[in-house]
Design an enzyme around this catalytic site. Sequence first.
Site, short mmCIF file in Angstrom:
data_model
loop_
_atom_site.label_atom_id
_atom_site.label_comp_id
_atom_site.label_asym_id
_atom_site.label_seq_id
_atom_site.Cartn_x
_atom_site.Cartn_y
_atom_site.Cartn_z
N GLU A 169 0.80 -1.23 0.00
CA GLU A 169 0.00 0.00 0.00
C GLU A 169 0.84 1.28 0.00
O GLU A 169 0.80 2.07 0.93
CB GLU A 169 -0.95 -0.01 1.19
N GLU A 258 -4.97 -8.35 -0.69
CA GLU A 258 -5.41 -8.09 0.69
C GLU A 258 -6.77 -7.43 0.71
O GLU A 258 -7.03 -6.49 -0.04
CB GLU A 258 -4.41 -7.21 1.44
#
Length: 418
Positions: A169, A258
Amino acid sequence: MDPKDSNSPLLRRRSLLAAGASLPVLAVTAPPAAAATRVVVEPSIVQQKIQGFGGMNHPGWIPDLTAEQRETAFGNGAGQLGFTVLRIPVPENRDDWSRQVATARRASELGAKVFASPWNPPASMTETFSGGKRLRYNAYGAYAQHLNDFATFMRTNGTTLYGISVQNEPDYAHDWTAWTPAEMVRFLRENAGAINTRVIAPESFQYRKNASDPILQDPAALANVDILGAHLYGTRSADLPYPLFREKGAGKELWMTEVYHPNSSDSGDLWPQALDVGEHMHRALVDGRFQTYVWWYIRRSYGPMREDGRISKRGANMAHFSKWVRPGYFRITATAKPAANVFITAFKNGSRIVIVAVNKNSSAVTQPFTIRATTAATVSTWVTTANRTLAADSTVTMANGSFDTQLPAYSIKTFVAG
């Protein structure tokens, strides 16, 4: 503090984001759907190859899975999830690398693909900027070697990584290292070619295309990427299709690496809310054409495995896919939404056909199916409802590839023919 625990400000913000922009969630009521459209399954119309389903183990933030829990997660017997993908971190401190070994090695022994994602490079390679943290430009080569060293360490200790990510991320880096799209492209162009396992990028927290478009549009960067990875926190249904990937991504894999859904605050056993997971997986696979579906923590109160090591209702939704749709299966074309709040996903491996049906209605749906060009005469079924979990259900007889069956109220059901 674990930044993904439900009391974390980061997680509360992400949960609010998901609540405001997530995929559609549970419909409260609906009339009986007696007029459901026939589902037509087309084995000759092949879509993406499935690489697997799984979740994350992060023993630096929560306790490691126990030996018994590893079997529950990656075994495929009764009361087991049948997961075939494990995600682990790449700790910045080499002293923590050994924590990843036990679960990764056992998952690998059971046939799972293991891949790794870093949150931070070693502190010696970073610098602060505008209150954040980034990898120093003159440390890019050293960072590539750091990733190689971790892959070598895992291989020496019994696990060959399937792939390694550049950064978890990079566009949501409040508590970890940030990368701009330009920085990611530069690293991929100049340094990722030296990484000795498959490279995953960019793992945007919300499948933001401004993080991945520059990679797809840069031939040199794209050449050094093997898997385009993305997270689906609050991703809208309309943002799941990715025409540019279909245009530019030939030979690359597309992984959802995820998510938790719909939140991290409710129990994984809350019913019928757990059916949101089944619908979310359907949309990720059908609309997004992802080849994997990887949950956040495998064992958590809101996850697929409860803290006591037993499968939750959310986990059962995942297992309706993972136990029967194994790596190497292909998603095939099928009528995706034959009735309101009914979602159909179909797969094949040779002559075997697997269908997963989610019924989010408060009443049962009588659903007709036709499987083209099948010689199977019967269909085995498994169902999860409020009172049953991954339970074997009645065998259905087919005539000329067709059968009618009932989808119970608030249920997910798997059908296997051939």
